[in-house]
Design an enzyme around this catalytic site. Structure first.
Site, short mmCIF file in Angstrom:
data_model
loop_
_atom_site.label_atom_id
_atom_site.label_comp_id
_atom_site.label_asym_id
_atom_site.label_seq_id
_atom_site.Cartn_x
_atom_site.Cartn_y
_atom_site.Cartn_z
N SER A 123 1.00 -1.01 0.38
CA SER A 123 -0.35 0.79 0.25
C SER A 123 1.12 1.56 0.29
O SER A 123 1.92 1.33 0.72
CB SER A 123 -0.88 0.17 1.01
OG SER A 123 -1.52 1.04 1.55
N THR B 155 -9.68 2.87 -15.64
CA THR B 155 -8.03 3.67 -15.94
C THR B 155 -7.27 4.23 -14.45
O THR B 155 -7.82 4.59 -13.28
CB THR B 155 -9.33 5.36 -16.28
OG1 THR B 155 -10.11 5.13 -17.56
CG2 THR B 155 -8.02 6.60 -17.18
N CYS C 8 -7.96 0.06 11.33
CA CYS C 8 -8.84 -0.21 10.65
C CYS C 8 -10.28 -1.03 11.51
O CYS C 8 -11.58 -1.70 11.01
CB CYS C 8 -8.50 -1.32 9.54
SG CYS C 8 -7.66 -0.65 8.35
#
Lengths: 412, 384
Positions: free
Chosen positions: B199, B237, B323
Site C-alpha cells: 500500500s 483507468t 481499521c
C-alpha cells in the site's frame, strides 16, 4: 561470491591476432573501464592476455553481470587473493572451497596448482597435495577425482600474491568493440534486427542504427520502442547512434505505383539506398540487416538478390542461416525480446500486400524505379531530414524540443 | 502535535505530493488514448512500473497497480481461489491477519471454501511447521502477513515460502507486505512468495493506490472486469499521478530501508525501556518484532481514555489497528496471542516514523507517564 575479492577476465580469439593484439586488448580494456564507472572503488589492472578487476568491496555479482557483456572477453573467474605463503594459501583454499561448495551433497574435487613464480619453495605437483589434503579434511563431502572433477580449485602462485579460483563464467567472446570497423544496422522494431546488431557488435563492429518511420501511419510509440531497443544495444557499447529517417513520403509514392506485390521489394531497396548514403556520410563500410533466409517474402533468396543489388556495400546478414527459435533465444539473452514483441506497427508492416512477391523480377523493379522521376531527390531529402540521437544506457534521450508536455526524471 | 500513528497511515513525502500535483495537472491524458497526451501518460505508467519493479527486484510485468492493499489482498485471495478452484477449496491463513484478508476468508467460507486459521504463539507468530501440518491435498493458497499491524510481530514468511517452494510448489503463497516494506527487509525474488500486497500510504505515499506483485506464471481471476487495463488483470483507468507518486515512495522506502530499520530500532528500544518503567502498563510487542510498532496494554483502563488524554498532551496514538478501532470489541490479534480480554480491550499502539527524533520519544514518554498518573488518581477516586 562474497569470498572473492578480484575478477579475472580472459581474452579468447584476439590472442591469435599477432601485432594487432595490443590494439584489441586496449579496446576491451577501455570497454571494461566504461562499464565499471558506476563502481568507483574497483581497480582495473591489465596484464598480458588478461584483465584483473580488484573489487575493493564493490559487489562481485553485479560487476560480473556487467562485464559479461564485454566483447573479446571469453570468460570471467571470481578470484580470492592470498599472500604467496604456504599457510596463507592453505587457509585461503579451505575458506574459499567451503564458501563456494558448503555441501552436504558429495562433490568430486581436484586441485590444479601452477607455480608461475619459480622461487616459491614448493613445486606445482607438491602444492596439489599440500593444498588438497587440508581442504579435503575440512570439507568431508568432497571426493578426489583428478579426471572429471565437479569442482576444480586453481591455485596460481605468483610473486606477490596467489590467486585461488574455481568458477569459469562464460562471457560474450568475439572481438573487442569497434576493432573491425563500422557498419550501419537497419533496425526495425522486430525481434531479428537487434539480435543482428548485437552479433555484429560482438564481431568487433561499431554499429550505428538506422530506423525508418512513417508517421502518422506509424505511431510515436513505435518510435519509442526503437529508441528503447537501441538503448538495450547501447548497454553493450557504452553508447550508440540512432538515425531516425522520415519515410512517409517515399512510402506513399511507392504505394502509388499500384505494384502491390512489389511494394515490399521497392521499399527495401529504397531503405538500403538511404542507409548506404548514411554509411558514406558516417564512414561505415557495410550494412547489417536481420534477414534470415526464407523467413518472409522479402527474405527469399530471389528477393535478397533483387534487393541487395541496389547497394555496393557489403550486406552483412548475421542471422541469415539461423532458425527463428535460435534468434528468439538470443533476443531473450541480450534483453531485447520483451521490447520487440510490443505490438506497434512499423513501416514494414504497413501497406503489406496480400501476396508479396517471393520472386521479384529485377528488370521490372528497376523499370518502376526509373519511372519515378523524383525518387532519388526524395531519398536525398529523407537523408537530410534524419534526426540523429545519441543513446546511452543510463541517460534519458535528448530529443528535438516538441510541444508535448515533458516528463521529468525527478518525478520518480 | 506529534504524530505517532504511522502504522495507520503516514505523512506523505513532500516530493511525493509535489510530483502528484505536477503530474495531475499536466498529464491528464488517458494512457489508453492513442494521441500524444495518452502516449505520455502511458510512458509515465511504464516508467513507474519499472521503478517499482527495480526497487522490489522483480519484473515490471509482475506488478499490478490497485486501489490499495485492501484491493490487493482481495485480488490475491479471491483471484487465486477462483482461478484455481479446480485444485481444491481449502485455504490456510493465520488468526491475526488484517481484516482485508480475514474478512475475505470469511466471505469465501460462506461460498463453500474451507479455511484453516492457524493459531499464533504468545509472541504473535506461526511456524512453517504449523503451515505444513495444516496443508491438505486440496489446499490452494496460504496467506500470511509479513508484519502484524497491531503488534509488529514478524512472521517467518521466508521460511514458509521456502518450505512451500521445496515441498509443495503447487500451493500458492500470498504475503500481505503492507507493514513490513521499507522497514523489515524481505526478498521476493526466488523466495517462494507468489503474491505480495503493498500500500502506498503506509510508506509516505498517497492513499488510494497500492500494488499486488503477481509472480510470473501465476494467473488470477480478475475481480474487476472492463477495459482490460493492467494486462486484463485489473480494469479501470489508471490513476497516473498517484501511480507515479507511489513509485517514488516505493523507491525511497527501499533505498533507505536498512538505515531506517536501524534508526527505528533505536527509537523503539528507547520507547520500550520507558514503557517498561511504568508499572501499570504491560508490553505486548516483542523486541524481535518490527522496528516501528510498540504495543502495550493498560489493564483495567479503557484504551480510548488514555488515547484522548495523550491527544490533549499533543501526541496522537492508536487503539488497536485503525481499521478496527471504531469497533468496541477487544482486539482479535491480542486475543489470539493469548492475552486476556481485559488486556485485549485496553491496547494502545504507538507507531514510529523516520522523522521522529530521540527528543520526540522522551517527550512522549513523559506525557505517557503523566497521563497514567492522572488516570490512576481518577481510578483511585472512583474506587473510594
Amino acid at each position: 561470491m562474497t569470498s572473492c575479492d578480484m575478477l579475472l577476465l580472459r581474452f579468447g580469439e584476439i590472442t591469435v591476432k599477432g601485432k594487432n593484439r595490443s590494439r584489441f586488448e586496449k579496446a576491451a580494456l577501455s570497454h571494461v573501464k566504461s562499464l565499471l564507472r558506476p563502481y568507483p572503488a574497483a581497480k582495473v589492472i591489465h596484464e598480458f592476455g588478461r584483465i584483473y578487476v580488484e573489487l575493493n568491496g564493490e559487489p562481485a555479482e553485479n560487476i560480473i553481470d556487467a562485464l559479461k557483456n564485454v566483447f573479446g572477453v571469453t570468460s570471467i573467474s571470481p578470484v580470492k587473493v592470498v599472500p604467496s605463503e604456504l599457510e596463507a594459501i592453505v587457509a585461503g583454499a579451505i575458506e574459499f572451497v567451503s564458501a563456494i561448495c558448503p555441501g552436504p551433497e558429495a562433490t568430486t574435487f581436484k586441485v590444479s596448482a601452477r607455480r608461475v613464480w619459480k622461487p616459491f619453495a614448493h613445486g606445482s605437483q607438491e602444492m596439489n597435495k599440500l593444498v588438497g589434503g587440508p581442504v579435503l579434511k575440512a570439507s568431508p563431502h568432497l571426493k578426489v577425482d583428478v579426471h572429471h572433477p565437479e569442482l576444480e580449485l586453481h591455485v596460481e602462485i605468483r610473486e606477490r600474491r596467489t590467486y585461488l579460483y574455481s568458477k569459469v563464467i562464460p562471457a560474450a567472446g568475439g572481438f573487442p568493440l569497434g576493432t573491425n570497423g563500422k557498419a550501419m544496422l537497419l533496425l526495425s522494431g522486430g525481434i531479428d534486427s537487434p539480435v543482428a546488431g548485437w552479433s555484429a557488435m560482438r564481431r568487433g563492429l561499431e554499429i550505428e542504427c538506422v530506423h525508418f518511420h512513417s508517421y502518422p501511419f506509424t505511431s510515436k510509440m513505435a518510435e519509442e520502442k526503437v529508441i528503447d531497443l537501441a538503448k538495450v544495444l547501447s548497454r553493450y557499447s557504452g553508447q550508440i547512434k540512432l538515425h531516425l529517417i522520415p519515410f512517409t513520403e517515399i512510402q506513399t509514392v511507392l504505394a502509388g505505383t499500384g505494384q502491390d506485390n512489389l511494394i515490399i521489394t521497392l521499399m527495401r531497396r529504397a531503405m538500403l539506398r538511404i542507409a548506404s548514403m548514411l554509411a558514406e556520410r558516417n564512414g561505415a563500410l557495410a550494412l547489417v540487416t536481420g534477414d534470415s533466409l526464407g523467413q518472409v517474402a522479402s527474405q527469399t533468396l530471389a528477393s535478397m538478390n533483387v534487393i541487395g543489388r541496389v547497394t555496393e556495400l557489403p550486406l552483412l546478414r548475421p542471422l541469415v542461416m539461423s532458425d527463428k527459435e535460435e534468434i528468439i533465444g538470443q533476443a531473450k539473452r541480450i534483453g531485447t525480446y520483451d521490447l520487440s514483441i510490443l505490438p506497434y506497427e512499423d513501416c514494414c508492416t504497413l501497406f503489406v500486400p496480400k501476396s508479396p512477391s517471393t520472386n521479384p523480377n529485377l528488370h521490372i523493379v528497376e523499370r518502376i524505379e526509373a519511372s519515378l522521376a523524383g525518387l532519388t531527390g526524395m531519398l536525398e531529402a529523407a537523408v537530410e531530414g534524419t534526426e540523429t540521437l545519441v543513446i546511452k544506457p543510463h541517460e534519458p534521450v535528448q530529443r528535438k524540443a516538441g510541444d508535448e508536455a515533458e516528463i521529468k526524471e525527478d518525478w520518480f | 502535535m506529534k504524530y505517532f500513528d504511522h502504522a495507520a497511515t503516514t505523512p506523505p513525502y513532500d516530493e511525493v505530493t509535489r510530483t502528484i500535483a505536477e503530474v495531475m495537472s499536466r498529464h491528464y491524458g488517458n494512457p489508453s488514448s492513442l494521441h500524444r497526451l495518452g502516449e505520455e501518460s502511458s510512458k509515465l505508467l511504464r516508467k513507474a512500473r519499472e521503478v517499482c519493479a527495480q526497487a522490489m527486484d522483480v519484473k515490471p510485468g509482475e506488478i499490478v497497480f490497485t486501489s490499495g492493499a485492501t484491493e490487493s489482498n482481495n485480488m490475491a485471495i479471491k483471484g487465486a481461489t477462483l482461478q484455481y478452484a479446480g485444485r481444491g477449496k481449502h485455504l490456510i491463513t493465520t488468526a491475526t491477519e488484517h481484516p482485508s484478508v480475514f474478512e475475505c476468508c470469511k466471505q469465501l467460507e460462506q461460498l463453500g471454501w474451507e479455511v484453516t486459521y492457524l493459531p499464533v504463539n504468545s509472541e504473535g507468530q506461526v511456524t512453517e511447521r504449523q503451515v505444513e501440518e495444516a496443508l491438505r491435498k486440496d489446499t490452494v493458497l496460504v496467506s500470511v502477513m509479513h508484519v502484524n499491524n497491531e503488534t509488529g510481530a514478524v512472521q517467518p514468511v521466508t521460511a514458509i515460502g521456502g518450505m512451500l517452494k521445496e515441498k509443495h510448489p503447487r500451493v500458492l503463497f500470498h504475503v500481505d507486505g503492507v507493514q513490513g516494506f521499507g522497514k523489515v527487509p524481505l526478498q521476493l525474488n526466488n523466495s517462494g512468495i507468489d503474491l505480495y500486497s503493498l500500500s502506498a500510504h503506509k510508506i509516505k505515499g498517497p492513499k488510494g493506490i497500492g500494488l499486488l506483485y503477481v509472480r510470473e506464471g501465476v494467473s488470477l481471476f480478475p475481480l474487476l472486469a472492463g477495459g482490460g487495463q493492467e494486462e486484463g488483470r485489473r480494469s479501470g483507468t489508471e490513476n497516473i499521478p498517484y501511480i507515479v507518486g507511489f513509485s517514488k515512495a516505493v523507491r525511497l522506502a527501499k533505498e533507505g530501508e536498512r538505515e531506517r530499520q536501524a534508526r527505528l530500532k533505536q527509537l523503539k528500544a528507547e520507547l520500550v525501556r520507558g514503557i517498561k518503567a511504568i508499572q501499570e502498563l504491560t508490553l505486548n510487542s516483542v523486541p524481535e518484532g518490527a522496528p516501528h510498532i510498540v504495543h502495550f496494554s493498560y489493564p483495567g483502563m479503557k484504551a480510548e481514555a488514555l488515547l484522548h488524554m495523550l491527544e490533549e498532551e499533543g501526541f496522537l496514538v492508536s487503539t488497536q489497528s485503525a481499521c478496527s478501532s471504531k469497533k468496541a470489541e477487544p482486539s482479535r490479534a491480542l486475543l489470539a496471542m493469548g492475552k486476556g480480554a481485559e488486556a485485549a480491550a485496553s491496547g494502545i499502539r504507538i507507531s514510529l516514523g523516520e522523522e521522529h527524533t530521540e527528543t520526540d520519544i522522551s517527550d512522549l514518554l513523559k506525557a505517557l507517564d503523566k497521563c497514567v498518573r492522572r488516570l490512576q488518581n481518577l481510578k483511585g477516586e472512583r474506587k473510594s
